[in-house]
Design a protein around this motif. Structure first.
Motif, mmCIF file in Angstrom:
data_model
loop_
_atom_site.group_PDB
_atom_site.id
_atom_site.type_symbol
_atom_site.label_atom_id
_atom_site.label_comp_id
_atom_site.label_asym_id
_atom_site.label_seq_id
_atom_site.Cartn_x
_atom_site.Cartn_y
_atom_site.Cartn_z
ATOM 1 N N GLU B 176 0.831 -1.210 0.000
ATOM 2 C CA GLU B 176 0.000 0.000 0.000
ATOM 3 C C GLU B 176 0.868 1.263 0.000
ATOM 4 O O GLU B 176 0.558 2.236 -0.698
ATOM 5 C CB GLU B 176 -0.934 0.004 1.211
ATOM 6 N N SER B 177 1.950 1.262 0.777
ATOM 7 C CA SER B 177 2.766 2.478 0.867
ATOM 8 C C SER B 177 3.491 2.745 -0.454
ATOM 9 O O SER B 177 3.623 3.904 -0.866
ATOM 10 C CB SER B 177 3.751 2.395 2.030
ATOM 11 N N LEU B 178 3.947 1.679 -1.127
ATOM 12 C CA LEU B 178 4.586 1.887 -2.435
ATOM 13 C C LEU B 178 3.570 2.407 -3.450
ATOM 14 O O LEU B 178 3.880 3.274 -4.267
ATOM 15 C CB LEU B 178 5.235 0.581 -2.931
ATOM 16 N N ILE B 179 2.342 1.887 -3.386
ATOM 17 C CA ILE B 179 1.283 2.383 -4.277
ATOM 18 C C ILE B 179 0.989 3.858 -3.949
ATOM 19 O O ILE B 179 0.845 4.688 -4.856
ATOM 20 C CB ILE B 179 0.014 1.507 -4.110
ATOM 21 N N GLY B 180 0.946 4.176 -2.656
ATOM 22 C CA GLY B 180 0.757 5.573 -2.245
ATOM 23 C C GLY B 180 1.899 6.450 -2.744
ATOM 24 O O GLY B 180 1.688 7.581 -3.200
ATOM 25 N N ALA B 181 3.120 5.918 -2.688
ATOM 26 C CA ALA B 181 4.294 6.675 -3.141
ATOM 27 C C ALA B 181 4.205 6.959 -4.643
ATOM 28 O O ALA B 181 4.535 8.060 -5.095
ATOM 29 C CB ALA B 181 5.573 5.897 -2.818
ATOM 30 N N ILE B 182 3.752 5.972 -5.404
ATOM 31 C CA ILE B 182 3.605 6.184 -6.860
ATOM 32 C C ILE B 182 2.499 7.209 -7.131
ATOM 33 O O ILE B 182 2.636 8.059 -8.015
ATOM 34 C CB ILE B 182 3.308 4.842 -7.577
ATOM 35 N N TYR B 183 1.443 7.150 -6.348
ATOM 36 C CA TYR B 183 0.342 8.128 -6.519
ATOM 37 C C TYR B 183 0.870 9.543 -6.301
ATOM 38 O O TYR B 183 0.589 10.453 -7.099
ATOM 39 C CB TYR B 183 -0.776 7.791 -5.527
ATOM 40 N N VAL B 184 1.674 9.730 -5.255
ATOM 41 C CA VAL B 184 2.269 11.052 -4.994
ATOM 42 C C VAL B 184 3.243 11.419 -6.115
ATOM 43 O O VAL B 184 3.176 12.516 -6.690
ATOM 44 C CB VAL B 184 3.016 11.060 -3.643
ATOM 45 N N ASP B 185 4.150 10.493 -6.417
ATOM 46 C CA ASP B 185 5.242 10.778 -7.360
ATOM 47 C C ASP B 185 4.725 11.085 -8.759
ATOM 48 O O ASP B 185 5.316 11.884 -9.487
ATOM 49 C CB ASP B 185 6.193 9.580 -7.406
ATOM 50 N N SER B 186 3.611 10.441 -9.126
ATOM 51 C CA SER B 186 3.054 10.641 -10.473
ATOM 52 C C SER B 186 2.105 11.831 -10.517
ATOM 53 O O SER B 186 1.369 11.989 -11.480
ATOM 54 C CB SER B 186 2.299 9.377 -10.914
ATOM 55 N N LYS B 187 2.142 12.646 -9.461
ATOM 56 C CA LYS B 187 1.204 13.774 -9.333
ATOM 57 C C LYS B 187 -0.237 13.287 -9.401
ATOM 58 O O LYS B 187 -1.067 13.824 -10.139
ATOM 59 C CB LYS B 187 1.462 14.834 -10.405
ATOM 60 N N TYR B 188 -0.520 12.214 -8.645
ATOM 61 C CA TYR B 188 -1.879 11.693 -8.486
ATOM 62 C C TYR B 188 -2.493 11.214 -9.795
ATOM 63 O O TYR B 188 -3.637 11.481 -10.111
ATOM 64 C CB TYR B 188 -2.761 12.733 -7.769
ATOM 65 N N ASN B 189 -1.674 10.484 -10.543
ATOM 66 C CA ASN B 189 -2.133 9.909 -11.805
ATOM 67 C C ASN B 189 -2.620 8.484 -11.538
ATOM 68 O O ASN B 189 -1.839 7.541 -11.411
ATOM 69 C CB ASN B 189 -0.978 9.917 -12.807
ATOM 70 N N GLN B 190 -3.953 8.337 -11.457
ATOM 71 C CA GLN B 190 -4.483 7.030 -11.074
ATOM 72 C C GLN B 190 -4.218 5.961 -12.131
ATOM 73 O O GLN B 190 -4.097 4.781 -11.794
ATOM 74 C CB GLN B 190 -5.985 7.123 -10.752
#
Lengths: 307, 307
Positions: B176-190
């Motif tokens: 979950e935290s890595l998925i959260g990190a990608i969400y942040v890093d990608s500027k919330y690109n679902q």
């Protein structure tokens, strides 16, 4: 007369007299036929939401309760699937909002803030604040009563009752289903969904307005002050009354017709109010654990009964 | 010697010997100093995920458990906030996937499918399947044992144990935290988040592979066949054993060291297996309610004990 001639006429999309025509349709229609929402109603809902649907049928689907099809069938085009989807997208977007608003907040309060902004009561408030509930399509008279009770009591609590109100689930459901409908209609554009919800839900519950749950607060109070708090759900009238005892003394009670949990919350809140009043404190939480206030004078006050 | 000279040297971003240097840093560093993840480790994690981070520090944050800072402090840069965010975005994206895959499925099964694809065990499986757990930064030896036990038992269940395995929460947390990190890093690109998770979680649990929870299945079996099923959690060795009785006969037991719930599930599963074997059916569910199978022969089999 050929029974096939009873099939409904084509939807009167451009007819300004759509409402009477729709009623007429309903009377003539075969068993189980459910009229679409009128274009006027769809437009009114779109105006409330600040969102114009490409697929107008999603509006009717999001606002149709299973009972609307009674007595013929439980219905294909009801709001439950969209509600499920809306719940998912709201969880995500409110998570993000809280995450960004409080860059240093630990996960515990983050989760509590998220929950407070997407729970049954908050979303039911959104429905009532914007009059969305007036467009609910159903045939369950009991729902109407529950909604009316909720609307009446809502004004007592500025942001959230924290468990003192029993919000009708149908109201939070239709906010979620409309959000789900926008997510589908916008081709899963989370920013468009957020724009709509952010406006509808204003003001979001913040760390400043996030209240405490009365039962937790009362139990914390007991721990901090070394008092024995007992929330008894099996009083002398079994299953209809919740009593709060502090150090063995009855401080408050609440009765209930339906939900024991709401009664527990109300009794806890009444006990807290009483304890606060007696100790002259605006916040029982701040009572130091080292020097608990004596509670002997409770006997003189007797028990507070709530309906 | 000036204590300030003990402050860590600048991170050796381009040094191929980063690992030994990092260990050296840890010994020389002031109390509470935590080294960043080495560029090699970050790159390895990026390769596992199929995602290249713009902000590399998010990878270390997503993989750092609170214990990593022991004994000095519980840590600022730990995975919990990202885990909270990742949980939100996964709920949304898996909701959508299930919604689109099954256009006619009612909300009950939709919700069960969503839950099965984002629950503790499914996400812990994702961590182990891709070796993500090897990059967890912690100082809690007990976690290592729990992970090793889980990895050993995982192979027994193709898709999901449905409550028979006790997955370590830390493993689902870091997915979950890595998925959260990608969400942040990608500027919330679902969509970028979904691409990564879809690959990691393959195969997603479908309606065909969605198993039943053994306790629910056993209780349903009792209802359908008119037998009295009793799952007793207070056996003669109180609080360490769960017994399953069918029509008063002990059918299966399971003992437990930690979680009573897992033991209940295992006892229910053993009881179901036994009942299926005895009735010669591959699916107890299909036993007709009108003609329950006699269970007298259970006495000859005696009780099955599980460890």
């Amino acid at each position: 007369m050929d029974p096939h001639s009873q099939s409904p006429p084509p939807a009167a999309e451009d007819d300004p007299d759509a409402m009477p025509r729709e009623q007429q349709q309903r009377e003539e229609a075969p068993p189980g036929y459910v009229p679409p929402m009128s274009p006027e109603e769809v437009a009114a809902v779109e105006a409330l939401l600040g969102y114009e649907f490409k697929d107008k049928s999603l509006v009717g689907e999001a606002l149709t309760h299973g009972s609307f099809y009674l007595p013929y069938r439980s219905g294909d085009s009801t709001y439950e699937r969209l509600e499920y989807l809306g719940d998912g997208v709201l969880t995500c977007l409110v998570s993000r909002e809280v995450f960004l608003t409080y860059p240093d907040l630990p996960p515990g309060p983050l989760t509590r803030l998220r929950a407070a902004n997407v729970d049954k009561e908050k979303l039911a408030r959104v429905a009532v604040d914007h009059g969305i509930h007036r467009f609910l399509r159903h045939k369950a008279p009991k729902l109407e009563e529950q909604i009316a009770d909720f609307v009446k009591e809502l004004g007592q609590y500025e942001y959230h009752s924290n468990g003192l109100l029993d919000a009708p689930k149908v109201l939070s459901d239709i906010v979620e289903s409309l959000i789900g409908a926008i997510y589908v209609d916008s081709k899963y554009n989370q920013e468009q969904v957020w724009q709509v919800f952010r406006n509808l839900a204003d003001p979001l519950i913040s760390l400043e307005t996030l209240g405490k749950h009365p039962v937790s607060e009362l139990l914390e109070f007991g721990q901090k002050t070394g008092r024995i708090v007992d929330i008894s759900k099996d009083g002398w009238v079994k299953d209809t009354k919740v009593d709060v005892f502090v150090d063995g003394v009855l401080v408050a009670s609440a009765t209930y017709a339906q939900k024991k949990e709401i009664a527990s919350n109300r009794a806890a809140k009444a006990a807290l109010d009483k304890l606060k009043e007696m100790s002259g404190q605006s916040d029982v939480q701040s009572a130091p654990a080292e020097a608990p206030e004596p509670l002997d004078e409770l006997d003189h006050y007797g028990a507070l009964e709530l309906q």
